[in-house]
Enzyme design. Sequence first.
Site, PDB file in Angstrom:
ATOM      1  N   ASP A 145     -15.532  10.141  -5.691  1.00  0.00           N
ATOM      2  CA  ASP A 145     -15.567   9.319  -6.899  1.00  0.00           C
ATOM      3  C   ASP A 145     -14.560   9.699  -7.915  1.00  0.00           C
ATOM      4  O   ASP A 145     -14.647  10.861  -8.346  1.00  0.00           O
ATOM      5  CB  ASP A 145     -16.941   9.184  -7.383  1.00  0.00           C
ATOM      6  CG  ASP A 145     -17.060   8.193  -8.622  1.00  0.00           C
ATOM      7  OD1 ASP A 145     -16.368   7.084  -8.346  1.00  0.00           O
ATOM      8  OD2 ASP A 145     -17.888   8.527  -9.392  1.00  0.00           O
ATOM      9  N   HIS A 146     -13.856   8.777  -8.406  1.00  0.00           N
ATOM     10  CA  HIS A 146     -12.707   9.100  -9.394  1.00  0.00           C
ATOM     11  C   HIS A 146     -11.761  10.315  -8.899  1.00  0.00           C
ATOM     12  O   HIS A 146     -11.350  10.955  -9.779  1.00  0.00           O
ATOM     13  CB  HIS A 146     -13.589   9.326 -10.684  1.00  0.00           C
ATOM     14  CG  HIS A 146     -13.702   8.028 -11.355  1.00  0.00           C
ATOM     15  ND1 HIS A 146     -15.011   7.591 -11.066  1.00  0.00           N
ATOM     16  CD2 HIS A 146     -13.562   7.287 -12.548  1.00  0.00           C
ATOM     17  CE1 HIS A 146     -15.286   6.194 -11.712  1.00  0.00           C
ATOM     18  NE2 HIS A 146     -14.169   6.211 -12.480  1.00  0.00           N
ATOM     19  N   HIS A 157      -9.330   1.404  -5.631  1.00  0.00           N
ATOM     20  CA  HIS A 157     -10.334   0.368  -5.063  1.00  0.00           C
ATOM     21  C   HIS A 157     -11.839   0.691  -5.777  1.00  0.00           C
ATOM     22  O   HIS A 157     -12.096   1.955  -5.755  1.00  0.00           O
ATOM     23  CB  HIS A 157     -10.209   0.182  -3.546  1.00  0.00           C
ATOM     24  CG  HIS A 157      -9.211  -0.344  -2.978  1.00  0.00           C
ATOM     25  ND1 HIS A 157      -8.875  -1.528  -2.891  1.00  0.00           N
ATOM     26  CD2 HIS A 157      -8.320   0.574  -2.278  1.00  0.00           C
ATOM     27  CE1 HIS A 157      -7.654  -1.777  -2.278  1.00  0.00           C
ATOM     28  NE2 HIS A 157      -7.089  -0.371  -1.888  1.00  0.00           N
ATOM     29  N   CYS A 210       0.699  -1.065  -0.089  1.00  0.00           N
ATOM     30  CA  CYS A 210      -0.094   0.127   0.157  1.00  0.00           C
ATOM     31  C   CYS A 210       0.956   1.330   0.017  1.00  0.00           C
ATOM     32  O   CYS A 210       0.261   2.396  -0.106  1.00  0.00           O
ATOM     33  CB  CYS A 210      -1.068  -0.050   1.253  1.00  0.00           C
ATOM     34  SG  CYS A 210      -2.080  -1.191   1.007  1.00  0.00           S
ATOM     35  N   GLU A 246     -13.732  -1.845   1.369  1.00  0.00           N
ATOM     36  CA  GLU A 246     -12.554  -1.581   0.406  1.00  0.00           C
ATOM     37  C   GLU A 246     -12.431  -2.576  -0.468  1.00  0.00           C
ATOM     38  O   GLU A 246     -12.115  -2.620  -1.843  1.00  0.00           O
ATOM     39  CB  GLU A 246     -11.435  -1.480   1.183  1.00  0.00           C
ATOM     40  CG  GLU A 246     -10.182  -1.044   0.254  1.00  0.00           C
ATOM     41  CD  GLU A 246      -8.876  -1.207   1.207  1.00  0.00           C
ATOM     42  OE1 GLU A 246      -8.405  -0.074   1.974  1.00  0.00           O
ATOM     43  OE2 GLU A 246      -8.334  -2.121   1.306  1.00  0.00           O
TER      44      GLU A 246
HETATM   45 ZN    ZN Z   1      -5.604   0.239  -0.935  1.00  0.00          ZN
END
Ligand code: ZN
Lengths: 140, 145
Positions: free
Chosen positions: B79-80, B41, B33, B124
């Site tokens: 979002d995005h 995700h 990560c 997630e």
């Molecule tokens: Zn992640």
Amino acid sequence: MSQPLHVSLTRRYRFAASHRLHNPQLDQAENLRLYGKCANPYGHGHNYTLQVTVTGPVNPETGMIANLGELDPFVEQNVLEAFDYKYLNEDVREFESTIPTTENVCREIYRRLRPFPSAKIEKVRIEETSNNSFEYSDEG
Amino acid sequence: MIRITRKIEFAAAHFYHNPNFSAEENRRVFGKCNNPHGHGHNYVLEVTVAGEPDPATGMLLDLKELKGILNREVAERMDHRHLNYEVPELAGQIPTCENIAAVIWRLLESKITKGKLDRVRLYESPDLFVDCTAETNGRRAGERV
Ligand SMILES: [Zn+2]
């Protein structure tokens, strides 16, 4: 306005195992009456999913309640290695004396995970099949 | 009491890095990560509101309104987007599932006026989610975030 928050993290694992529900104090006819086909002598198996919920303060340095780099190996070593691809009745010592119903499997997994050092284990949930699930926590 | 849950999804990028840690420590604590180029995700958010239905309408709340709130407060912000760079509410925090869920709780709690925000659940992935609920007496404390 802002109230304190309770934050928990839930991680899902899987294991495949067989078991047989059978009480040695009872004869086979009694066992069949009580446990139905789960008492068949050679056992049967499930793809279990295990959800482990941990809770505690979110560490500001990591943003995490518990690092999956610690939780995953702890669950692997203490539960999955002992349960995955095993016959619970014979391969897991605790089930020599208790019947490996999913209720008891939940409690046993909780007992094994409880010593996790980095966060409190709040709840253990098992889906034995997609139609039934079991939860255990020690909140009484 | 009635509980109503509404789900929305958003896709976002993030990575984990603590500037107080050395490069080596960042890699050790955050693993893959920590990749500075980020990764992403499809987050799934479930928001639960609790309360009593209005006898006149039979509804606790208008789901259209709730959908609008979730779109404005969450989807339009996240979002995005890249959660490390584009969401001011997360500035200075590691954009973990725990911190994102807590930010979403704070964004929503004052906007929900019919019923009370009961739970924010943020996935997630299908194998990892965080729940935020109000701390209540008798429930053992997860610390204030
Ligand atoms: Zn992640």
